[in-house]
Scaffold this motif. Structure first.
Motif, PDB file in Angstrom:
ATOM      1  N   PRO A   1       0.846  -1.212   0.000  1.00 41.88           N
ATOM      2  CA  PRO A   1       0.000   0.000   0.000  1.00 41.88           C
ATOM      3  C   PRO A   1       0.874   1.253   0.000  1.00 41.88           C
ATOM      4  N   VAL A   2       0.295   2.349  -0.430  1.00 40.42           N
ATOM      5  CA  VAL A   2       1.016   3.617  -0.478  1.00 40.42           C
ATOM      6  C   VAL A   2       1.404   4.022   0.942  1.00 40.42           C
ATOM      7  N   GLU A   3       2.632   4.511   1.119  1.00 40.39           N
ATOM      8  CA  GLU A   3       3.145   4.889   2.431  1.00 40.39           C
ATOM      9  C   GLU A   3       2.388   6.085   3.011  1.00 40.39           C
ATOM     10  N   ALA A   4       2.323   6.144   4.329  1.00 37.93           N
ATOM     11  CA  ALA A   4       1.622   7.228   5.025  1.00 37.93           C
ATOM     12  C   ALA A   4       2.216   8.595   4.678  1.00 37.93           C
ATOM     13  N   GLY A   5       3.533   8.679   4.576  1.00 33.35           N
ATOM     14  CA  GLY A   5       4.179   9.941   4.231  1.00 33.35           C
ATOM     15  C   GLY A   5       3.792  10.424   2.840  1.00 33.35           C
ATOM     16  N   GLN A   6       3.666   9.494   1.924  1.00 35.66           N
ATOM     17  CA  GLN A   6       3.268   9.847   0.561  1.00 35.66           C
ATOM     18  C   GLN A   6       1.819  10.329   0.535  1.00 35.66           C
ATOM     19  N   ILE A   7       0.968   9.695   1.340  1.00 32.19           N
ATOM     20  CA  ILE A   7      -0.424  10.124   1.431  1.00 32.19           C
ATOM     21  C   ILE A   7      -0.500  11.514   2.065  1.00 32.19           C
ATOM     22  N   ALA A   8       0.296  11.740   3.102  1.00 35.01           N
ATOM     23  CA  ALA A   8       0.309  13.049   3.761  1.00 35.01           C
ATOM     24  C   ALA A   8       0.768  14.142   2.792  1.00 35.01           C
ATOM     25  N   LEU A   9       1.785  13.843   1.991  1.00 33.81           N
ATOM     26  CA  LEU A   9       2.256  14.828   1.010  1.00 33.81           C
ATOM     27  C   LEU A   9       1.154  15.141   0.002  1.00 33.81           C
ATOM     28  N   SER A  10       0.451  14.124  -0.456  1.00 29.67           N
ATOM     29  CA  SER A  10      -0.651  14.347  -1.396  1.00 29.67           C
ATOM     30  C   SER A  10      -1.763  15.170  -0.763  1.00 29.67           C
ATOM     31  N   ALA A  11      -2.119  14.848   0.471  1.00 27.78           N
ATOM     32  CA  ALA A  11      -3.188  15.586   1.148  1.00 27.78           C
ATOM     33  C   ALA A  11      -2.802  17.051   1.363  1.00 27.78           C
ATOM     34  N   ALA A  12      -1.564  17.297   1.789  1.00 25.92           N
ATOM     35  CA  ALA A  12      -1.098  18.678   1.987  1.00 25.92           C
ATOM     36  C   ALA A  12      -1.052  19.426   0.652  1.00 25.92           C
ATOM     37  N   SER A  13      -0.627  18.747  -0.380  1.00 24.26           N
ATOM     38  CA  SER A  13      -0.571  19.375  -1.713  1.00 24.26           C
ATOM     39  C   SER A  13      -1.964  19.725  -2.212  1.00 24.26           C
ATOM     40  N   LEU A  14      -2.919  18.824  -1.980  1.00 33.06           N
ATOM     41  CA  LEU A  14      -4.303  19.116  -2.379  1.00 33.06           C
ATOM     42  C   LEU A  14      -4.882  20.275  -1.580  1.00 33.06           C
ATOM     43  N   ALA A  15      -4.521  20.383  -0.310  1.00 36.33           N
ATOM     44  CA  ALA A  15      -4.985  21.512   0.499  1.00 36.33           C
ATOM     45  C   ALA A  15      -4.447  22.828  -0.070  1.00 36.33           C
ATOM     46  N   ALA A  16      -3.166  22.844  -0.424  1.00 36.76           N
ATOM     47  CA  ALA A  16      -2.568  24.042  -1.032  1.00 36.76           C
ATOM     48  C   ALA A  16      -3.222  24.330  -2.382  1.00 36.76           C
ATOM     49  N   LEU A  17      -3.533  23.280  -3.129  1.00 37.81           N
ATOM     50  CA  LEU A  17      -4.200  23.449  -4.418  1.00 37.81           C
ATOM     51  C   LEU A  17      -5.590  24.048  -4.236  1.00 37.81           C
ATOM     52  N   ALA A  18      -6.281  23.667  -3.174  1.00 36.59           N
ATOM     53  CA  ALA A  18      -7.603  24.232  -2.901  1.00 36.59           C
ATOM     54  C   ALA A  18      -7.508  25.728  -2.620  1.00 36.59           C
ATOM     55  N   VAL A  19      -6.508  26.142  -1.861  1.00 38.74           N
ATOM     56  CA  VAL A  19      -6.295  27.574  -1.601  1.00 38.74           C
ATOM     57  C   VAL A  19      -6.002  28.297  -2.912  1.00 38.74           C
ATOM     58  N   SER A  20      -5.146  27.702  -3.724  1.00 42.70           N
ATOM     59  CA  SER A  20      -4.823  28.304  -5.009  1.00 42.70           C
ATOM     60  C   SER A  20      -6.042  28.385  -5.915  1.00 42.70           C
ATOM     61  N   GLY A  21      -6.863  27.347  -5.888  1.00 40.78           N
ATOM     62  CA  GLY A  21      -8.091  27.352  -6.684  1.00 40.78           C
ATOM     63  C   GLY A  21      -9.044  28.443  -6.233  1.00 40.78           C
ATOM     64  N   PHE A  22      -9.127  28.662  -4.928  1.00 42.50           N
ATOM     65  CA  PHE A  22      -9.937  29.763  -4.402  1.00 42.50           C
ATOM     66  C   PHE A  22      -9.437  31.091  -4.971  1.00 42.50           C
ATOM     67  N   LEU A  23      -8.113  31.267  -4.982  1.00 41.13           N
ATOM     68  CA  LEU A  23      -7.537  32.506  -5.520  1.00 41.13           C
ATOM     69  C   LEU A  23      -7.792  32.619  -7.021  1.00 41.13           C
ATOM     70  N   GLY A  24      -7.729  31.490  -7.735  1.00 43.80           N
ATOM     71  CA  GLY A  24      -8.043  31.501  -9.162  1.00 43.80           C
ATOM     72  C   GLY A  24      -9.478  31.922  -9.408  1.00 43.80           C
ATOM     73  N   GLY A  25     -10.392  31.429  -8.580  1.00 45.07           N
ATOM     74  CA  GLY A  25     -11.792  31.848  -8.679  1.00 45.07           C
ATOM     75  C   GLY A  25     -11.947  33.333  -8.400  1.00 45.07           C
ATOM     76  N   LYS A  26     -11.205  33.824  -7.423  1.00 43.98           N
ATOM     77  CA  LYS A  26     -11.245  35.254  -7.104  1.00 43.98           C
ATOM     78  C   LYS A  26     -10.756  36.071  -8.304  1.00 43.98           C
ATOM     79  N   LEU A  27      -9.719  35.590  -8.975  1.00 43.08           N
ATOM     80  CA  LEU A  27      -9.205  36.292 -10.158  1.00 43.08           C
ATOM     81  C   LEU A  27     -10.269  36.394 -11.243  1.00 43.08           C
ATOM     82  N   ALA A  28     -10.983  35.307 -11.467  1.00 43.34           N
ATOM     83  CA  ALA A  28     -12.001  35.299 -12.527  1.00 43.34           C
ATOM     84  C   ALA A  28     -13.274  36.018 -12.110  1.00 43.34           C
ATOM     85  N   TYR A  29     -13.783  35.684 -10.929  1.00 40.16           N
ATOM     86  CA  TYR A  29     -15.121  36.159 -10.560  1.00 40.16           C
ATOM     87  C   TYR A  29     -15.130  37.516  -9.863  1.00 40.16           C
ATOM     88  N   ARG A  30     -14.066  37.852  -9.148  1.00 39.92           N
ATOM     89  CA  ARG A  30     -14.037  39.159  -8.499  1.00 39.92           C
ATOM     90  C   ARG A  30     -13.342  40.193  -9.362  1.00 39.92           C
TER      91      ARG A  30
END
Length: 171
Positions: free
Chosen positions: A125-154
């Motif tokens: 199975p995928v290692e816990a550290g690799q899963i944690a890196l993916s989860a943290a990266s997705l969290a950062a991507l969500a923040v970036s996506g919020f900013l991308g939405g702000k760029l388009a919609y605001r």
């Protein structure tokens, strides 16, 4: 004085036509593949044979990195249309840096996983550290996506001007 409509127009036809930028549709590739890779990572811990999920996740991450690099090309074209010194420009810079960091993190994740990939069905199975890196990266991507939405919609970056937008709401 800067042109207030500058950020709405493409710097080149390659960025997509006026009011229809290509960057937003291209970002769906890395978002989708990276979310699916995390689902596969987690699922690799609940199935009897995790090898196929671990390998699929590895390749989903690779596809996401390739998709992110393609989206970045068009994102840079949109970035160059934003007048420097504006709130939109500052927001776009943070969006850009976050996206590059997330892409680099997924590139590192791919390298980490690929170094442990070996022929045969015995992949654990995928290692816990690799899963944690993916989860943290997705969290950062969500923040970036919020900013991308702000760029388009605001700020209306690469979106049609208000007069053109109003045409869709007139009876």
């Amino acid at each position: 004085m800067t042109d207030p409509q500058r950020a709405k127009r493409p710097v080149t036809a390659l960025a997509g036509p006026y009011g229809h930028p290509l960057h937003p549709i291209l970002v769906t590739v890395p978002i989708g593949t990276w979310v699916a890779s995390l689902v596969f990572d987690l699922a690799s811990h609940v199935v009897g044979d995790p090898a196929f999920l671990a390998r699929a996740s590895l390749w989903l991450i690779a596809l996401g990195v390739i998709g992110a690099l393609a989206a970045a090309v068009f994102g840079f074209l949109d970035y160059w249309a934003i007048p420097p010194g504006t709130a939109a420009f500052r927001t776009a810079r943070v969006h850009l840096v976050l996206n590059l960091a997330v892409t680099a993190a997924y590139g590192a994740s791919w390298a980490w996983r690929a170094s442990g990939d070996r022929p045969g069905p015995a992949l654990p199975p995928v290692e816990a550290g690799q899963i944690a890196l993916s989860a943290a990266s997705l969290a950062a991507l969500a923040v970036s996506g919020f900013l991308g939405g702000k760029l388009a919609y605001r700020y209306g970056v690469r979106v049609a001007d208000e007069t053109t937008q109003a045409e869709g709401f007139r009876p």
